[in-house]
Design an enzyme around this catalytic site. Structure first.
Site, short mmCIF file in Angstrom:
data_model
loop_
_atom_site.label_atom_id
_atom_site.label_comp_id
_atom_site.label_asym_id
_atom_site.label_seq_id
_atom_site.Cartn_x
_atom_site.Cartn_y
_atom_site.Cartn_z
N PHE A 125 0.91 -1.26 -0.19
CA PHE A 125 0.03 0.03 0.17
C PHE A 125 0.88 1.26 -0.08
O PHE A 125 1.74 1.37 0.82
CB PHE A 125 -0.99 0.01 1.16
CG PHE A 125 -1.87 1.25 1.40
CD1 PHE A 125 -3.09 1.29 0.61
CD2 PHE A 125 -1.55 2.53 2.04
CE1 PHE A 125 -3.83 2.36 0.26
CE2 PHE A 125 -2.43 3.54 1.81
CZ PHE A 125 -3.55 3.48 1.12
N ASP A 169 9.31 2.63 1.64
CA ASP A 169 8.25 3.44 2.04
C ASP A 169 8.05 3.06 3.56
O ASP A 169 7.58 1.89 3.88
CB ASP A 169 6.86 2.94 1.37
CG ASP A 169 5.70 3.68 2.00
OD1 ASP A 169 5.90 4.21 2.79
OD2 ASP A 169 4.50 3.53 1.10
N LYS A 229 3.13 9.72 8.66
CA LYS A 229 2.13 9.18 9.86
C LYS A 229 2.70 9.66 10.90
O LYS A 229 2.16 10.76 11.48
CB LYS A 229 2.13 7.51 9.83
CG LYS A 229 1.15 7.15 8.51
CD LYS A 229 0.64 5.63 8.86
CE LYS A 229 -0.52 5.35 8.07
NZ LYS A 229 -0.33 5.15 6.60
C1 PLP Z 1 -0.62 5.32 5.25
C2 PLP Z 1 0.31 4.92 4.08
C3 PLP Z 1 0.43 5.61 3.02
C4 PLP Z 1 -0.36 6.66 2.66
O1 PLP Z 1 -0.26 7.78 3.55
P1 PLP Z 1 -1.34 8.92 3.52
O2 PLP Z 1 -0.79 10.13 4.34
O3 PLP Z 1 -2.71 8.81 4.03
O4 PLP Z 1 -1.28 9.60 2.15
C5 PLP Z 1 1.44 5.17 2.13
N1 PLP Z 1 2.40 4.33 2.48
C6 PLP Z 1 2.21 3.36 3.54
C7 PLP Z 1 3.04 2.53 3.78
C8 PLP Z 1 1.06 3.82 4.53
O5 PLP Z 1 1.15 3.16 5.82
#
Ligand code: PLP
Length: 396
Positions: free
Chosen positions: A134, A219, A248
């Site tokens: 994701f 990521d 986050k």
């Molecule tokens: C939550 C998340 C995102 C997206 O972050 P947003 O602040 O909602 O755009 C991207 N990559 C990972 C691994 C995530 O957990």
């Protein structure tokens, strides 16, 4: 109209919300409608020190009184100091600030494509990502996301993403064709079900990429900022990214994304190549400076100790079949029943938990007390036992 009806009338109905209006942060989590909740979710790994941390609140308020916003045409102290901390504590060389995880990943993708284009020209723009990953909700980060459920409704998606199975070195090697410029992955897949990538896979992936001048993008939007027991997950996994994104928990409750660039790509984004109106604003950066300041070795050791405690207690529950994840990023496989149903029942009893695919997912504040861990786990144990006994009755 009451709060819920206003939402239903005026807000785009994109979220399946729990039936609770939260009004205040408390020491244990949140309160609303005269009820208190213990928090095992941190607003999806955002409230690093919970929703009522005196030090964080003071850091934010002090910066708000001093300077809340300038455009990025000016230098500000909180932004410069935050960039220095991020670089010195990761060994990476430069930072671009944005407002969210998706934006941090967009920047990482731009860096990878430009690095490759500058050096090799056209035809080398493909980015490999993993099945089950994701990476965000923009059109490009949805393309990057390796889950077909997200590839509907909004066609055409950004081309140039190929999804390979996780923990499969042979499949990765086969996919590293001449058009590939980067491999992007989460060290622990969060939304995909709290799946930790194997160390051997990560080491092999790093080597395969390095040999071909293919960039490794991590990521760390969810795994970053102390969540896994080190400041960034890669620091305990024996790999080093060329580009790393995070968001986050970085500012502990305010929107802030960061894309960190290693030596190879440190000069890739020059003047005018990227930008953001709000990215790196002084309040969010002051909040992040507070967060990073508190995430020292002693604090991170505590995170690891709490993580071990959680795992031991969870594995002792008869209704739990497995516990996945790293640090305080925890996935729980249930013997019986459905994770979403368990989350609803926990909420009724005053505990907030999350889900990821078929697992109950815990992302507690990193500062959670052992007393709150015990209180929350007691509720969870109760709920899981209740679900299991109901399941047994239905089957007999
Ligand atoms: C939550 C998340 C995102 C997206 O972050 P947003 O602040 O909602 O755009 C991207 N990559 C990972 C691994 C995530 O957990």
């Amino acid at each position: 109209m009451d709060i819920k009806n206003l939402d239903h009338s005026y807000i785009a109905q994109t979220y399946g919300r729990y039936d609770a209006v939260l009004t205040e942060g408390t020491d244990a989590g949140f309160s609303g409608d005269g009820k208190g909740y213990i928090d095992f979710g941190s607003g999806i790994a955002v409230n690093t020190f919970g929703a009522n941390d005196a030090g964080w609140i003071e850091a934010v308020c002090a910066q708000t009184r001093k300077l809340s916003h300038t455009s990025n045409y000016f230098y500000t102290e909180p932004q410069s100091r935050l960039a220095e901390s991020l670089c010195t504590r990761t060994g990476l060389k430069r930072v671009f600030f944005s407002n969210s995880g998706a934006e941090a990943n967009e920047c990482a993708i731009k860096v990878a494509r430009k690095y490759s284009h500058d050096k090799y020209g056209d035809g080398r723009a493909t980015i490999l990502t993993l099945q089950g990953s994701f990476h965000g909700r923009t059109i490009t980060t949805l393309s990057a996301t390796g889950q077909d459920v997200f590839h509907t409704d909004f066609m055409p998606f950004t081309p140039g993403f190929v999804h390979v199975p996780p923990n499969d070195i042979a499949a990765l090697e086969g996919a590293l064709t001449a058009d590939v410029c980067a491999l992007m992955l989460e060290p622990v897949q969060g939304e995909g079900g709290v799946i930790t990538l194997e160390r051997e896979y990560l080491a092999a992936a790093q080597k395969l990429c390095a040999d071909r001048d293919i960039l490794l993008i991590l990521d760390e939007v969810q795994t970053g900022n102390g969540r896994t027991g080190t400041l960034y997950a890669f620091q305990q996994l024996g790999i080093t990214p060329d580009v790393m994104s995070t968001a986050k928990g970085l500012a502990g409750g305010l929107p802030l994304g960061a894309t960190l660039m290693g030596e190879k790509v440190s000069e890739t984004l020059g003047k005018g190549k990227h930008g953001s109106t709000f990215g790196g604003n002084p309040i969010c950066c002051a909040a992040a400076n507070y967060v990073l300041g508190r995430l020292d070795d002693a604090f991170l050791a505590e995170v690891q100790a709490k993580a071990a405690y959680f795992r031991e207690k969870l594995l002792a529950l008869p209704s739990v079949t497995a516990v996945s994840g790293l640090g305080l990023m925890i996935g729980i496989s249930l013997k019986a029943g459905d994770a979403h149903d368990a989350a609803l029942k926990c909420l009724e009893k005053g505990l907030i938990v999350l889900t990821a695919k078929d697992k109950v997912r815990l992302l507690p504040p990193l500062s959670i007390s052992y007393a709150d861990i015990d209180r929350g786990l007691a509720i969870l144990a109760d709920v899981l036992a209740q679900i299991e006994s109901k399941n047994d009755t239905e089957q007999s």
